[in-house]
Structure formats: structure tokens, C-alpha cells
Design a protein around this motif. Structure first.
Motif, mmCIF file in Angstrom:
data_model
loop_
_atom_site.group_PDB
_atom_site.id
_atom_site.type_symbol
_atom_site.label_atom_id
_atom_site.label_comp_id
_atom_site.label_asym_id
_atom_site.label_seq_id
_atom_site.Cartn_x
_atom_site.Cartn_y
_atom_site.Cartn_z
ATOM 1 N N THR A 42 2.724 -12.091 -6.836
ATOM 2 C CA THR A 42 3.186 -11.670 -8.152
ATOM 3 C C THR A 42 2.807 -10.205 -8.331
ATOM 4 O O THR A 42 1.643 -9.825 -8.137
ATOM 5 C CB THR A 42 2.545 -12.508 -9.263
ATOM 6 O OG1 THR A 42 2.860 -13.890 -9.062
ATOM 7 C CG2 THR A 42 3.051 -12.070 -10.630
ATOM 8 N N LEU A 43 3.797 -9.388 -8.710
ATOM 9 C CA LEU A 43 3.542 -7.969 -8.914
ATOM 10 C C LEU A 43 2.987 -7.730 -10.313
ATOM 11 O O LEU A 43 3.011 -8.615 -11.184
ATOM 12 C CB LEU A 43 4.826 -7.164 -8.717
ATOM 13 C CG LEU A 43 5.534 -7.340 -7.364
ATOM 14 C CD1 LEU A 43 6.761 -6.435 -7.279
ATOM 15 C CD2 LEU A 43 4.580 -7.063 -6.216
ATOM 16 N N GLU A 44 2.504 -6.540 -10.529
ATOM 17 C CA GLU A 44 1.883 -6.210 -11.817
ATOM 18 C C GLU A 44 2.879 -6.331 -12.969
ATOM 19 O O GLU A 44 2.498 -6.637 -14.105
ATOM 20 C CB GLU A 44 1.301 -4.792 -11.749
ATOM 21 C CG GLU A 44 0.339 -4.469 -12.876
ATOM 22 C CD GLU A 44 -0.340 -3.135 -12.673
ATOM 23 O OE1 GLU A 44 -1.586 -3.106 -12.645
ATOM 24 O OE2 GLU A 44 0.357 -2.115 -12.540
ATOM 25 N N GLN A 70 4.413 2.522 -4.522
ATOM 26 C CA GLN A 70 4.038 2.354 -5.935
ATOM 27 C C GLN A 70 4.352 0.950 -6.438
ATOM 28 O O GLN A 70 4.881 0.754 -7.529
ATOM 29 C CB GLN A 70 4.720 3.433 -6.784
ATOM 30 C CG GLN A 70 4.230 4.841 -6.423
ATOM 31 C CD GLN A 70 4.904 5.939 -7.208
ATOM 32 O OE1 GLN A 70 6.120 6.124 -7.107
ATOM 33 N NE2 GLN A 70 4.133 6.652 -7.995
ATOM 34 N N THR A 71 4.013 -0.014 -5.604
ATOM 35 C CA THR A 71 4.216 -1.431 -5.927
ATOM 36 C C THR A 71 2.856 -2.106 -5.967
ATOM 37 O O THR A 71 2.171 -2.189 -4.952
ATOM 38 C CB THR A 71 5.117 -2.100 -4.874
ATOM 39 O OG1 THR A 71 6.376 -1.424 -4.821
ATOM 40 C CG2 THR A 71 5.341 -3.565 -5.205
ATOM 41 N N LEU A 84 4.241 -3.562 0.917
ATOM 42 C CA LEU A 84 3.991 -3.253 -0.493
ATOM 43 C C LEU A 84 2.843 -2.261 -0.581
ATOM 44 O O LEU A 84 1.700 -2.580 -0.254
ATOM 45 C CB LEU A 84 3.659 -4.530 -1.253
ATOM 46 C CG LEU A 84 4.665 -5.688 -1.083
ATOM 47 C CD1 LEU A 84 4.168 -6.933 -1.802
ATOM 48 C CD2 LEU A 84 6.041 -5.279 -1.579
ATOM 49 N N ASP A 85 3.154 -1.052 -1.007
ATOM 50 C CA ASP A 85 2.186 0.043 -1.023
ATOM 51 C C ASP A 85 1.898 0.441 -2.459
ATOM 52 O O ASP A 85 2.811 0.826 -3.194
ATOM 53 C CB ASP A 85 2.754 1.237 -0.242
ATOM 54 C CG ASP A 85 1.783 2.396 -0.121
ATOM 55 O OD1 ASP A 85 0.604 2.233 -0.487
ATOM 56 O OD2 ASP A 85 2.212 3.473 0.342
ATOM 57 N N ARG A 86 0.640 0.372 -2.856
ATOM 58 C CA ARG A 86 0.277 0.751 -4.217
ATOM 59 C C ARG A 86 0.409 2.249 -4.464
ATOM 60 O O ARG A 86 0.524 2.697 -5.598
ATOM 61 C CB ARG A 86 -1.163 0.325 -4.507
ATOM 62 C CG ARG A 86 -2.189 0.972 -3.616
ATOM 63 C CD ARG A 86 -3.597 0.553 -3.947
ATOM 64 N NE ARG A 86 -4.074 1.153 -5.176
ATOM 65 C CZ ARG A 86 -5.293 1.004 -5.668
ATOM 66 N NH1 ARG A 86 -6.160 0.232 -5.031
ATOM 67 N NH2 ARG A 86 -5.653 1.577 -6.773
ATOM 68 N N ASP A 87 0.388 3.055 -3.403
ATOM 69 C CA ASP A 87 0.381 4.506 -3.526
ATOM 70 C C ASP A 87 1.783 5.087 -3.403
ATOM 71 O O ASP A 87 2.703 4.432 -2.926
ATOM 72 C CB ASP A 87 -0.521 5.116 -2.443
ATOM 73 C CG ASP A 87 -1.980 4.740 -2.637
ATOM 74 O OD1 ASP A 87 -2.407 4.645 -3.795
ATOM 75 O OD2 ASP A 87 -2.675 4.530 -1.634
ATOM 76 N N PRO A 88 1.943 6.361 -3.799
ATOM 77 C CA PRO A 88 3.248 7.006 -3.655
ATOM 78 C C PRO A 88 3.559 7.306 -2.203
ATOM 79 O O PRO A 88 2.658 7.332 -1.357
ATOM 80 C CB PRO A 88 3.102 8.291 -4.472
ATOM 81 C CG PRO A 88 1.642 8.576 -4.487
ATOM 82 C CD PRO A 88 0.971 7.230 -4.488
#
Length: 498
Positions: free
Chosen positions: A164-166, A144-145, A33-37
Motif C-alpha cells: 500500500t502506497l502512502e 518518489q513513490t 519503487l523509489d522514495r527518492d527523486p
């Protein structure tokens, strides 16, 4: 039929990618799970220019990847090594880094094959690693997660069962791995659920600054000379880091106590002016050889931190592991962060293979981390404390040091450092510890090595004069004057605060 374990890895930096590569296989289903693009198309240069990685604060700082990391790539991921070489990542061998005093009589030894390092821009390494990891069996990347919370079931101890995701989506997992680095939010959530994770930390005492450059067409890196491209002046550390595809970077590290210097170095003109005062850096930034390709990147608020997932041998929480900086964080100056991430990921693989019992897995992991990482962490923390003292002494010269202090300083500078310039086996022994191939202090505890050092030390400075490297740079006052800085301001500030 054996069940496939579901593994969620939070974060896709070095720790997350190494975890995905280590755990990939038919036994597990790994989702990163990557917050970035995702990385942009266009290869290494596009990744450096355009890849937005808010989760990786030191993405565009200097990196050299130690022999421990390189051997893991070579031995466990040979296809990755081929892909890295194809993208311009370089291997620098043991013999290439030897001083002239050792090159003349150099005879290869088997260990030399393990003492090579990888060097490139961090973005290039991550780009190739990510593409490689995405192609492994049962590995999926979700860019982007954004992970909002851990899902924690009450118990003694509590158990992490997913995230839990945003957007409110819940993802279930058998194992959750925190690879989010120094910005991890997991520990606050664990504490709130009754699973506090003890930690110890202290400041590293430096701020560092990096600027990138590229060789002009037809130009090559300057040859090695007696003027080293790395050095420590007490009030300033510096180093050149060769990169991929004709690129390189320079990092200057200023102690936190040197406020005037660290405020100034973020200015590209001051940064380059400081480099021109350091003989080993002058040929690298010659405008006829290279041009700058970036602004100056600063990095501060650095601290060493060790987190204990199983205090007093009792798991704080089950189903939860941390790797890389979210578990053990060190001063980036020593270049061991990426290696720590790689080693901890493979220690996690060992723990999951060791047992199916969640508590036994965590305890096995904890034991591996203590064995493989603790010695380096402790040595680096001691080095930071020493550097902080030396930086303060450079700013506030005091009375003559104690006899013990003078002897220790002389042993290291006139004994150890000089002996390594005369003996290939001593150099190999030191580098094995530095590169995490054995305990960092093992080489100095071997009687044969200590005898060699004492013999060189006993000869005295006069007889060893030809073995000393030239002074790496000017004293504090002339450097400050050359940069137009107030040489007395920090001393007055520190004395006023005392």
C-alpha cells in the motif's frame, strides 16, 4: 502461455538496482519503487552534487567495488561495464596494487583477470546502473513513490501479496522484495501479522568520516611508495579511494571509544590536519595537487545484522524476500555491502528459477545466502570484535598480553603480512578470499600456504627487516597533540564509567 510474475522491489539503491537487473526478462514484470527523486541531468558531477537520496545514507562515503561485484558485471552485464567505463568508472587491476617487493618479478596468471576492482564515486555507479536497469525488458522505475505498508494475507505462514502506497493506492504482486536497507519497516509489519523474523546484531564499534577531493587540472595521482595510503593505527583507520573523473575520497575511521577524536574529525580543518599527520595521505591532499570538493560526511550507529527469513527451516512469510542491507548488514569498512547486495540479488534469481513453489523458493534462497554470505559475515564480525579490543587497549594500556595473544599477533604481523609481500601466489590466495571469490579463510587452511608463512615467520624480524612497511602514522599522543585534542579526556571518561 506461461504467466508473467509481478515483482515489486521496494528501494532503488544498490540492492534494488541489482535485483531489477538480475530479475529482468520475459518471465517477470519488475517495478522498482523509489522514495527518492530520479537522478538529475548532467552526468556524474551533477549526480554527486545534486542527487537527493534520503534512502541511501552512505551515498557520499568512500566506495570501492570488490572483484566479486566486478565479475558479476563483466560476466552477466557486459553492456553495463562498457557504460561504466564510458562515464569514468575505473578498473584497477591486480598488478597495480602490488607492493614493490612483488612488482619486480610479476608474471601474470589467469586468476589475475578476476581480481580487478571497480572504483568510482557511489553516485556515479548508481547513476549508470539506474539508466542501464531502466532500459532492460520489463523493468519500470517509479521515483518518489512512498510505500506505507505491506499487504499481508493471514495464513500459516502469512503471505505478502503487494504493498500500500502512502496515497492509499494498492499494488498487487506475486513477489515483494525489500531492498530498503537498514531503515526497513517491513519486519515490524511482518511481526504484527504473526510472522516475526529473528535477527542477531552487534555494534561495529566505529564511526567513519569521508571527504572528497579532485585533482587539479594537469595533476595526476601520486605514485605508490612504501608509505601506504591505507593503514590502521589501532585508534584510527584511514584509506584513500580513487574515484572517477579525477576525483578521490579519503575516509578516516575512529573507534566509538575515541570520543574526542570522532567529535573533532567532522571539522574539515581538523580532518585535513589529521591527514597531514599520515605520511601516506600527505601527497594526496597537497594543495598543489588536489582541492577538497565536499564537507566531511559522518556515518555512525553502525552494526552487523543477520536476519533469518526461514527460522528452523520454516518460512516466516511467503512471497517476501529481502536483499542487501535489509537482510544482512555488515561494517562498511570492509567494502562488502554492495557485493552482498549483488550476490543476494542473483541468489534470488536462482531461487525463483529453482521452483514455482513459494516455500521451496524461500528455502532455496536461504540456503544460498548461508552458503555465499555467512562465511564473510562471521569473519567480519570477528574482525570488528578484535578491533574494538585493540582500540580500548590503545586508550587504556594494560599489563603485558598473554603468551597466546603475543603469538597470534606476531603470526599475523610478522608471518602472514610479511609472507604475502614475498610471494605472488600467497597474495593471490588472500585476495581471492577478501574479494569473495572463495571462502575467506580457505587460503590459510591450505598446507602449502601455511608452510610458506611459517618459513617466513621463522626467519625473524631482523632477517625480514626490509620487507616491513614504514609505520603508517604517529602514536596516539603525538597525533592528539598535533590536532589540539585532550589526550587524557577519553581515558578518564572510560575509567570513570568502569
Amino acid at each position: 502461455m506461461a504467466m508473467v510474475e509481478r515483482v515489486l522491489v521496494i528501494g532503488a539503491g544498490m540492492a534494488g538496482l541489482w535485483t531489477a537487473m538480475a530479475l529482468a526478462g520475459p518471465e517477470r514484470e519488475v517495478t522498482v519503487l523509489d522514495r527518492d527523486p530520479p537522478p538529475p541531468a548532467g552526468g556524474a558531477d551533477a549526480a554527486f552534487e545534486d542527487w537527493q537520496r534520503r534512502g541511501v545514507g552512505h551515498l557520499r562515503h568512500s566506495h570501492a567495488f570488490l572483484a566479486r561485484l566486478r565479475t558479476l558485471v563483466r560476466d552477466r552485464h557486459p553492456a553495463l561495464l562498457e557504460a561504466l567505463m564510458a562515464e569514468g568508472v575505473r578498473e584497477l587491476g591486480f598488478e597495480g596494487g602490488l607492493p614493490e617487493s612483488l612488482k619486480k618479478g610479476y608474471v601474470p596468471a589467469p586468476i589475475d583477470r578476476d581480481l580487478a576492482i571497480l572504483t568510482s564515486r557511489r553516485t556515479t555507479l548508481e547513476l549508470v546502473m539506474r539508466l542501464y536497469a531502466e532500459g532492460l525488458a520489463n523493468v519500470a522505475m517509479r521515483p518518489q513513490t512512498f510505500v506505507k505498508d505491506l499487504i499481508i494475507q493471514p495464513g500459516a505462514p502469512p503471505r505478502v501479496t503487494g504493498v500500500t502506497l502512502e496515497d492509499g493506492t494498492e499494488l498487487a504482486a506475486d513477489i515483494v522484495v525489500d531492498a530498503t536497507g537498514r531503515t526497513s519497516q517491513a519486519y515490524e509489519q511482518l511481526a504484527a501479522a504473526g510472522a516475526p523474523v529473528p535477527e542477531s546484531s552487534e555494534a561495529c564499534g566505529i564511526i567513519y568520516f569521508t571527504r572528497h577531493y579532485r585533482l587539479l587540472e594537469g595533476q595526476s595521482e601520486p605514485p605508490r611508495t612504501r608509505n601506504s595510503a591505507t593503514g590502521d593505527l589501532g585508534f584510527l583507520k584511514f584509506g584513500v579511494f580513487p574515484g572517477d573523473n579525477g576525483c578521490f575520497s579519503i575516509t578516516l575511521c575512529a573507534p566509538e571509544v575515541e570520543e574526542e577524536l570522532r567529535k573533532a574529525l567532522v571539522d574539515p580543518e581538523v580532518f585535513d590536519a589529521a591527514c597531514r599527520q599520515l605520511p601516506g595521505l600527505v601527497p594526496w591532499i597537497d594543495p598543489e595537487r588536489a582541492r577538497p570538493t565536499s564537507r566531511v560526511f559522518g556515518m555512525g550507529q553502525l552494526e552487523s545484522r543477520w536476519r533469518e527469513l526461514a527460522p528452523q527451516g520454516k518460512p516466516a512469510a511467503l512471497g517476501f524476500f529481502a536483499v542487501g542491507d535489509s537482510l544482512v548488514r555488515t561494517n562498511p569498512l570492509y567494502g562488502r555491502g554492495c557485493s552482498f547486495a549483488a550476490v543476494s540479488a542473483h541468489l534470488l534469481l536462482d531461487a525463483l528459477s529453482h521452483s514455482a513453489d513459494p516455500a521451496a523458493r524461500l528455502l532455496h534462497y536461504r540456503a544460498g545466502v548461508e552458503r555465499e554470505l555467512r562465511p564473510y559475515y562471521d569473519v567480519m564480525r570477528q574482525a570488528d570484535r578484535s578491533a574494538i579490543r585493540r582500540a580500548r587497549a590503545a586508550l587504556l594500556p594494560q599489563a603485558r598480553p598473554s603468551l597466546r595473544g603475543r603469538l597470534v599477533k606476531s603470526f599475523m604481523e610478522d608471518g602472514v603480512a610479511i609472507a604475502m609481500r614475498t610471494d605472488l601466489d600467497l597474495m593471490r590466495a588472500f585476495l581471492k578470499g577478501f574479494h569473495m571469490l572463495e571462502h575467506p579463510q580457505a587460503w590459510l587452511k591450505r598446507p602449502a600456504n601455511l608452510i610458506k608463512i611459517l618459513r617466513v615467520w621463522a626467519r625473524g624480524k631482523a632477517r625480514n627487516a626490509d620487507l616491513y612497511a614504514p609505520k603508517p602514522g604517529p602514536d596516539r599522543r603525538p597525533l592528539f597533540e598535533a590536532l589540539g585534542l585532550d589526550v587524557a579526556a577519553d581515558e578518564q571518561r572510560v575509567r570513570a564509567a568502569a
